[in-house]
Design an enzyme around this catalytic site. Sequence first.
Site, mmCIF file in Angstrom:
data_model
loop_
_atom_site.group_PDB
_atom_site.id
_atom_site.type_symbol
_atom_site.label_atom_id
_atom_site.label_comp_id
_atom_site.label_asym_id
_atom_site.label_seq_id
_atom_site.Cartn_x
_atom_site.Cartn_y
_atom_site.Cartn_z
ATOM 1 C CB SER A 198 -0.894 0.035 1.255
ATOM 2 O OG SER A 198 -1.713 -1.111 1.349
ATOM 3 C CB SER A 205 -2.261 -1.703 -3.569
ATOM 4 O OG SER A 205 -1.377 -0.719 -3.081
ATOM 5 C CG ASP A 262 -2.567 2.428 -3.578
ATOM 6 O OD1 ASP A 262 -1.852 1.859 -2.735
ATOM 7 O OD2 ASP A 262 -2.656 2.054 -4.761
#
Length: 412
Positions: free
Chosen positions: A273, A311, A313
């Site tokens: 991340s 991920s 983000d």
Amino acid sequence: MSSSTSHTTTDKEPRMRLRDLLPDLHLGYWKPGPLNSITDVSGVKVHTQEIFADDGAVNTGVTSILPRENWFYNACYAGIFSFNGSGEMTGSHWINETGLLHSPIIITNSFAVGAAYQGIYEYTIKAQGVEKGNVDWFLLPVVAETFDGYLNDLTQFVVKPEHIIKGLESVSSDRVREGNVGGGTGMICHYFKGGTGSSSRVVEGFDSKGQPKTYTVGVLVQANYGRPQHFRIAGVPVGRILAQEADKAAESNPAIKMARDALEKEKNRKDGSIIVILATDAPLHPAQLQRLAKRATVGLSKVGGYGHNPSGDVFLAFSTGNEIPVQSISMERKAVDPFKPTPITVDLVDDSSINGLFEAAADATEEAIYNAVCMAETMVGNQGHRIEALPLGKVKDIMERYARTDEYNGSP
């Protein structure tokens, strides 16, 4: 458990920020602030602390951010953008609801969110002199995380509320430490050692009276994402070139191949991340700050981030350009009547003049990621897992080769 003894190896080449490695590299048109750090935004203070175990299994930490000195009574306008939501940022519902940030910001590992949340409450109780059994204020702590389970034994739950209290009591306006520090201690970026990085940009503009004034955009990242072949520096495919070299080395070295395969398997399961915190002293309102946060995606993509499915983000932008009163109504206080609308006066940037701030946000995010990777050191962590630092000497050679052969002539 130690807060100072790391399990980084002694790299032959010294670590340095990207501008120190490549002084002539073009990284956008806006100049950095004096520190080239998020703390160039006046009032923003940061602290990083690391936590290690003697056996090498624990490599984690905490990054603590105060958006302004009087954050408890005077909120900042704020906005959040989730590029990919496989991650956590507590307090985000309230920020999306009101556009207000009135909490410290903690960034740590995925399994430490609860301890960090409690730590913010304990710090606030102590800082506000709350008598036992008499909490009469409202606060939703903001805690963000990335996953460091490859280099850190998450099952030990080593981050405690007292680490958060210590961090928030120790924040400063110094340049943020980078690399294997704070919440970024055990993080991996594009298969190289990642971590914490920061950068800033200064944009020329005007104040509300039409007088010349400069505004600063500062960025702090916790970088823990990405594939090696996607890593680029100012457009140069540095990661692809280094990955090809690593593939050749693995062909003749079973140990290298085994380590690469193990990391590949882990990253396929949980890519990682990136958390991006953007601060500015430009007086932006919440919708503008959400737009500013979106521009972090531009910087991320220039380095090689794609926002893969696993991920997290998540990007948070806040402005110190206005002070918005909060805690005005409680069991003891009633500064306003909640049923009688009462205006406040704020400064706001004209949307038509915001482009420079957007560019600054993107460029500072890009450079903050570079700084995280360039400053990070090789680490041997949990279960003997080893993550190499970005080889800066090779990076410099690649960049110079591209410049000499005119395969790359800089950003337009």
